[in-house]
Structure formats: C-alpha cells, structure tokens
Design a protein around this motif. Structure first.
Motif, PDB file in Angstrom:
ATOM      1  N   LEU A 121       0.629  -1.004  -0.267  1.00  0.00           N
ATOM      2  CA  LEU A 121      -0.334  -0.181  -0.597  1.00  0.00           C
ATOM      3  C   LEU A 121       0.906   1.178   0.206  1.00  0.00           C
ATOM      4  O   LEU A 121       0.592   2.746  -0.807  1.00  0.00           O
ATOM      5  CB  LEU A 121      -0.701  -0.111   1.319  1.00  0.00           C
ATOM      6  CG  LEU A 121      -1.572   0.922   1.464  1.00  0.00           C
ATOM      7  CD1 LEU A 121      -3.011   1.429   0.320  1.00  0.00           C
ATOM      8  CD2 LEU A 121      -2.579   0.842   2.804  1.00  0.00           C
ATOM      9  N   ARG A 122       1.870   1.237   0.844  1.00  0.00           N
ATOM     10  CA  ARG A 122       2.796   2.513   1.241  1.00  0.00           C
ATOM     11  C   ARG A 122       3.622   2.307  -0.400  1.00  0.00           C
ATOM     12  O   ARG A 122       3.820   3.588  -0.670  1.00  0.00           O
ATOM     13  CB  ARG A 122       3.561   2.482   2.367  1.00  0.00           C
ATOM     14  CG  ARG A 122       2.838   2.354   3.416  1.00  0.00           C
ATOM     15  CD  ARG A 122       3.949   2.139   4.359  1.00  0.00           C
ATOM     16  NE  ARG A 122       3.168   2.559   6.248  1.00  0.00           N
ATOM     17  CZ  ARG A 122       3.812   1.666   7.226  1.00  0.00           C
ATOM     18  NH1 ARG A 122       4.747   1.310   7.568  1.00  0.00           N
ATOM     19  NH2 ARG A 122       2.316   1.919   8.125  1.00  0.00           N
ATOM     20  N   GLY A 123       3.912   1.507  -1.307  1.00  0.00           N
ATOM     21  CA  GLY A 123       4.585   1.596  -1.889  1.00  0.00           C
ATOM     22  C   GLY A 123       3.956   2.303  -3.161  1.00  0.00           C
ATOM     23  O   GLY A 123       3.932   3.139  -4.169  1.00  0.00           O
ATOM     24  N   LEU A 124       2.291   1.969  -3.365  1.00  0.00           N
ATOM     25  CA  LEU A 124       1.810   2.025  -4.213  1.00  0.00           C
ATOM     26  C   LEU A 124       1.353   3.565  -3.888  1.00  0.00           C
ATOM     27  O   LEU A 124       1.298   5.056  -5.357  1.00  0.00           O
ATOM     28  CB  LEU A 124       0.779   1.348  -4.217  1.00  0.00           C
ATOM     29  CG  LEU A 124       0.151   0.896  -5.119  1.00  0.00           C
ATOM     30  CD1 LEU A 124      -0.972  -0.616  -4.881  1.00  0.00           C
ATOM     31  CD2 LEU A 124       0.483   0.103  -6.576  1.00  0.00           C
ATOM     32  N   ARG A 125       1.103   4.259  -2.669  1.00  0.00           N
ATOM     33  CA  ARG A 125       0.721   5.886  -3.041  1.00  0.00           C
ATOM     34  C   ARG A 125       2.253   6.641  -3.622  1.00  0.00           C
ATOM     35  O   ARG A 125       1.832   7.345  -3.541  1.00  0.00           O
ATOM     36  CB  ARG A 125       1.175   5.913  -1.067  1.00  0.00           C
ATOM     37  CG  ARG A 125      -0.775   5.284  -0.757  1.00  0.00           C
ATOM     38  CD  ARG A 125      -2.570   6.209  -1.267  1.00  0.00           C
ATOM     39  NE  ARG A 125      -3.295   5.679  -1.204  1.00  0.00           N
ATOM     40  CZ  ARG A 125      -3.577   4.976  -2.609  1.00  0.00           C
ATOM     41  NH1 ARG A 125      -2.752   4.736  -4.073  1.00  0.00           N
ATOM     42  NH2 ARG A 125      -5.546   4.410  -2.577  1.00  0.00           N
ATOM     43  N   GLN A 126       3.148   6.038  -3.255  1.00  0.00           N
ATOM     44  CA  GLN A 126       4.441   6.808  -3.763  1.00  0.00           C
ATOM     45  C   GLN A 126       4.351   7.278  -5.167  1.00  0.00           C
ATOM     46  O   GLN A 126       4.560   8.062  -5.675  1.00  0.00           O
ATOM     47  CB  GLN A 126       5.717   6.341  -2.887  1.00  0.00           C
ATOM     48  CG  GLN A 126       5.695   6.462  -1.476  1.00  0.00           C
ATOM     49  CD  GLN A 126       7.102   5.071  -1.050  1.00  0.00           C
ATOM     50  OE1 GLN A 126       7.538   5.304  -2.409  1.00  0.00           O
ATOM     51  NE2 GLN A 126       7.562   5.674   0.065  1.00  0.00           N
ATOM     52  N   ARG A 127       3.978   5.814  -5.892  1.00  0.00           N
ATOM     53  CA  ARG A 127       4.043   5.789  -7.357  1.00  0.00           C
ATOM     54  C   ARG A 127       2.373   6.018  -7.912  1.00  0.00           C
ATOM     55  O   ARG A 127       3.326   6.455  -9.509  1.00  0.00           O
ATOM     56  CB  ARG A 127       4.261   4.168  -7.168  1.00  0.00           C
ATOM     57  CG  ARG A 127       5.273   3.980  -7.532  1.00  0.00           C
ATOM     58  CD  ARG A 127       6.768   4.366  -7.896  1.00  0.00           C
ATOM     59  NE  ARG A 127       7.396   3.799  -8.983  1.00  0.00           N
ATOM     60  CZ  ARG A 127       7.367   2.724  -9.796  1.00  0.00           C
ATOM     61  NH1 ARG A 127       8.024   2.435  -8.726  1.00  0.00           N
ATOM     62  NH2 ARG A 127       7.707   2.785 -10.522  1.00  0.00           N
ATOM     63  N   LYS A 128       1.681   5.445  -7.475  1.00  0.00           N
ATOM     64  CA  LYS A 128       0.433   5.833  -8.521  1.00  0.00           C
ATOM     65  C   LYS A 128      -0.445   6.388  -7.157  1.00  0.00           C
ATOM     66  O   LYS A 128      -1.821   5.438  -6.292  1.00  0.00           O
ATOM     67  CB  LYS A 128      -0.130   4.170  -8.380  1.00  0.00           C
ATOM     68  CG  LYS A 128       0.481   4.371  -9.397  1.00  0.00           C
ATOM     69  CD  LYS A 128      -0.312   3.270 -10.638  1.00  0.00           C
ATOM     70  CE  LYS A 128       0.298   2.448 -12.017  1.00  0.00           C
ATOM     71  NZ  LYS A 128      -0.326   1.505 -13.076  1.00  0.00           N
ATOM     72  N   ALA A 129      -0.869   7.876  -6.485  1.00  0.00           N
ATOM     73  CA  ALA A 129      -0.869   8.085  -5.544  1.00  0.00           C
ATOM     74  C   ALA A 129      -2.782   8.289  -5.400  1.00  0.00           C
ATOM     75  O   ALA A 129      -3.475   8.544  -4.769  1.00  0.00           O
ATOM     76  CB  ALA A 129      -0.659  10.039  -5.896  1.00  0.00           C
ATOM     77  N   SER A 130      -3.802   8.310  -6.505  1.00  0.00           N
ATOM     78  CA  SER A 130      -4.508   8.194  -7.037  1.00  0.00           C
ATOM     79  C   SER A 130      -5.437   6.716  -7.005  1.00  0.00           C
ATOM     80  O   SER A 130      -6.144   6.854  -7.568  1.00  0.00           O
ATOM     81  CB  SER A 130      -4.869   9.067  -8.364  1.00  0.00           C
ATOM     82  OG  SER A 130      -4.108   8.698 -10.113  1.00  0.00           O
ATOM     83  N   LEU A 131      -5.152   5.923  -7.392  1.00  0.00           N
ATOM     84  CA  LEU A 131      -5.459   4.759  -7.436  1.00  0.00           C
ATOM     85  C   LEU A 131      -6.217   3.965  -6.687  1.00  0.00           C
ATOM     86  O   LEU A 131      -5.305   4.037  -5.892  1.00  0.00           O
ATOM     87  CB  LEU A 131      -3.701   3.255  -8.309  1.00  0.00           C
ATOM     88  CG  LEU A 131      -4.547   1.939  -8.529  1.00  0.00           C
ATOM     89  CD1 LEU A 131      -5.493   1.531  -9.547  1.00  0.00           C
ATOM     90  CD2 LEU A 131      -2.723   0.605  -8.053  1.00  0.00           C
TER      91      LEU A 131
END
Length: 227
Positions: A63-73
């Motif tokens: 989750l934290r990695g996604l928020r760094q790379r794809k904030a709006s997903l």
C-alpha cells in the motif's frame, strides 16, 4: 473496469474474481505482495483489492509503495484484521476503504462500485457520444433511438471506448482493460470485436463514430466522418 485482487488464499481469490467477472469487470489476481506490487505498478488498473497478510511483501508495505508511485489509484483493504488500530493504520497509509473478513460479496461489490465512482473515472450512469447512448446500470445501448443488442464483451469494449471518447486507444490498452489477459501482439481479438461493434453501432448511420488510427489503434469520436 480492470481490477487487481492481491490475495494469497487462492480459493478466496478465485471466488472474488469470479464474482467481479460476472459483473463485467476484467480481473487479475496475485498470490503474494511482491507480485501484487509489481502488477499494480506496471499495469493500468482501476482498483486494487489488497490483503494485508501476504507472503514475500506484506500488504501494508505494498500500500505504501503504491501511494508513492500511484497516488490516485483506489485501494480497498480486505483482511482478517479487524482491530481499530489496523483500520486506522491502513487508512492513514493511504487506503481508500477497509473491509474485514468474513465479508459479504454484495458488500465488497458495492464498495468497489463506490470507489470507482469516486475515482477519476466518469460517474454518469448513462454515457453519451453524439446520438449513441449507453446505460451502464440497465446495460442498454441505443443509437438514434434504435436499441442495439451487444454481447458482454462488446458492451465492455464499447463502454471503455465511450469512457475514453476522443482518446486514441492502443490495442494493448484495450485488451488490458476489456480482457483480463496479458497483451499478445499476435492476437487479433481487438480487431475482430471492433468489427463486430462497427456493424452494430455504425452501419446504417451517416456518421461513423468508431475510427481506426493508423499505427496506433482505435478511437471513438463525436467528430466522426461520413460512414
């Protein structure tokens, strides 16, 4: 929509996948956090359903990695952890929703629809391009007041093109969103279904809406040329 389910319980992942596919979504699954993170970053998904207790990489790290790379997903956490502290930690880390196991599929489906409505995707229940109308709730299509009967895949393809009206869509983009397959450059399934749609949507009308973009793919445009 194209949805990724990251869940190490294979039977549960299959159950969720079948349910969402029955609702006309394209659904991929990943059995561990490492695979899930790679797929979520590398593929254009509309929603991720994410377990927390995953092999290799835990769900919170994903989750934290996604928020760094794809904030709006949009990300929905689906987990057996039901403590308030777990909910707070996930929501503070960027989760858009949190559903504890055991769960009702009807609730999961409703929450998924709510997240998709709140995302960057169009929220209108009826999509309209010139005289072509698609009702996403009733699953009806008509052009110039004439009903058009479509198969499930034809409907999904037309909906994707109408949501992206005016945008040039590559065959890879189309197949990744409408078929839950890894793009195969040798397949002609997109071209075949585009031809099916043209016969039903454009034939008999003076204005063609579905166009071939040479060297790119296809485009549905309100600024169509004469058929």
């Amino acid at each position: 929509m194209r949805i990724l389910v990251v869940e190490d319980d294979l039977a549960l992942a299959s159950y969720i996948q079948k349910g969402l596919v029955a609702e006309h979504h394209a659904v991929d699954t990943a059995a561990d956090g490492e695979q899930g993170r790679s797929m979520a970053i590398g593929i254009d998904y509309d929603l991720v359903v994410l377990d927390l207790n995953l092999p290799k990489v835990d769900g919170l790290s994903v989750l934290r990695g996604l928020r760094q790379r794809k904030a709006s997903l949009p990300v929905m956490i689906l987990t057996a952890r039901s403590k308030v502290e777990d909910r707070v930690q996930c929501l503070d880390s960027g989760a858009d929703d949190y559903l504890a196991k055991p769960f009702s599929f009807l609730e999961l489906s409703a929450r998924a629809r709510a997240l998709l409505r709140r995302s960057h995707l169009p929220s209108e229940s009826v999509l309209k391009v010139r005289d072509l109308n698609l009702d996403r709730i009733e699953r009806r299509v008509e052009r110039g007041g004439r009903p058009i009967e479509l198969t499930t895949k034809e409907f999904a393809l037309l909906e994707y093109m109408m949501r992206n009206a005016g945008r040039r869509l590559t065959r890879a983009m189309i197949i990744e969103h409408v078929w839950n397959l890894t793009f195969d450059s040798t397949t002609n399934v997109v071209d075949v279904y585009i031809n099916y749609l043209r016969r039903k949507v454009d034939d008999g009308f003076p204005i063609a809406l579905i166009h071939t973009v040479r060297g790119v793919g296809y485009q549905l445009s309100a600024e169509g040329g004469m058929a």
